[in-house]
Design a protein around this motif. Structure first.
Motif, PDB file in Angstrom:
ATOM      1  N   LYS A  40      10.995 -21.330   3.336  1.00 44.63           N
ATOM      2  CA  LYS A  40      11.527 -22.655   3.843  1.00 44.63           C
ATOM      3  C   LYS A  40      12.106 -22.819   4.971  1.00 44.63           C
ATOM      4  O   LYS A  40      12.005 -23.820   5.859  1.00 44.63           O
ATOM      5  CB  LYS A  40      12.526 -23.004   2.642  1.00 44.63           C
ATOM      6  CG  LYS A  40      13.506 -24.189   2.897  1.00 44.63           C
ATOM      7  CD  LYS A  40      14.382 -24.599   1.726  1.00 44.63           C
ATOM      8  CE  LYS A  40      15.026 -25.776   1.912  1.00 44.63           C
ATOM      9  NZ  LYS A  40      16.118 -25.821   0.924  1.00 44.63           N
ATOM     10  N   TYR A  44      11.086 -25.541   8.177  1.00 47.19           N
ATOM     11  CA  TYR A  44      11.922 -26.347   8.951  1.00 47.19           C
ATOM     12  C   TYR A  44      12.181 -26.007  10.150  1.00 47.19           C
ATOM     13  O   TYR A  44      12.751 -27.048  10.930  1.00 47.19           O
ATOM     14  CB  TYR A  44      13.421 -26.315   8.302  1.00 47.19           C
ATOM     15  CG  TYR A  44      13.411 -27.339   6.824  1.00 47.19           C
ATOM     16  CD1 TYR A  44      13.530 -28.626   7.119  1.00 47.19           C
ATOM     17  CD2 TYR A  44      13.289 -26.684   5.622  1.00 47.19           C
ATOM     18  CE1 TYR A  44      13.556 -29.375   6.053  1.00 47.19           C
ATOM     19  CE2 TYR A  44      13.388 -27.713   4.480  1.00 47.19           C
ATOM     20  CZ  TYR A  44      13.517 -28.997   4.687  1.00 47.19           C
ATOM     21  OH  TYR A  44      13.464 -29.755   3.457  1.00 47.19           O
ATOM     22  N   GLY A  50      11.601 -32.049   7.697  1.00 46.07           N
ATOM     23  CA  GLY A  50      11.073 -31.628   6.413  1.00 46.07           C
ATOM     24  C   GLY A  50       9.531 -32.441   6.001  1.00 46.07           C
ATOM     25  O   GLY A  50       9.021 -32.557   6.954  1.00 46.07           O
TER      26      GLY A  50
END
Length: 199
Positions: A40, A44, A50
């Motif tokens: 993640k 990002y 996103g």
């Protein structure tokens, strides 16, 4: 295992496949991580906005491909018949003879359309207008060129749906073959041919 290094451009293809398979809403970060090999935090890093920024990047890449391989050749090639035939050939190759989902079309079918309305409209409008102009140059009357362009895009999108739903490329191939034949068949007019109309 997460990758330590990746180029942003390398992520576009796997991202596109996740969106094609699951749609925008179903493309969870877990699925995106699995497809890209990135955690993640790394995702990002490349896409601070996103999932929406990821989808915009994919749409931009699709637009670039079509501009280079479909729209520009249709608008600049003097031999309109060759350009139109080339469009159908390139389209068949891009959509893997109907086995590859049209992501722009998928995004345009539900509430996701509102998020990416500008990109979706630009893609289809550009295709319609460039094909219509090429058809006029070939000799079709403006009204007929407009109708043929619309029918051709409908045949492409519908052919993809049938080929995918029935797991048979022949439906996509048949739809494109018929659309191409209709586009390349010009009815003679008293004046010989029609001039290119601005669309």
């Amino acid at each position: 295992m997460a990758r330590l290094i990746a180029e942003k451009s390398d992520l576009i293809a796997p991202l596109a496949e996740v969106f094609r398979e699951y749609g925008f809403e179903g493309a969870t970060l877990a699925r995106i991580s699995a497809a890209t090999g990135l955690g993640k935090g790394s995702l990002y890093h490349f896409f601070p906005g996103g999932k929406e920024e990821m989808a915009q990047a994919v749409l931009a890449e699709i637009a670039h491909w079509f501009e280079s391989h479909i729209f520009t050749p249709l608008g600049t090639t003097q031999n309109s018949a060759h350009a139109i035939a080339g469009m159908f050939a390139a389209t068949a190759a891009y959509f893997h003879t109907g086995q590859r989902v049209c992501l722009v079309g998928v995004f345009g079918l539900n509430t996701t359309r509102d998020r990416f309305a500008q990109s979706i409209a630009a893609y289809f409008t550009r295709w319609l207008h460039t094909l219509e102009a090429a058809l006029c140059t070939l000799g079709h009357k403006p009204a007929q060129a407009q109708l043929l362009a619309c029918q051709s895009l409908a045949a492409i999108q519908g052919g993809i749906v049938l080929a995918r739903a029935l797991n048979s490329p022949q439906y996509f191939e048949a739809a494109l073959t018929q659309a191409k034949a209709q586009c390349l068949t010009v009815s003679p007019t008293p004046h010989g041919h029609n001039n290119l109309q601005n669309s």
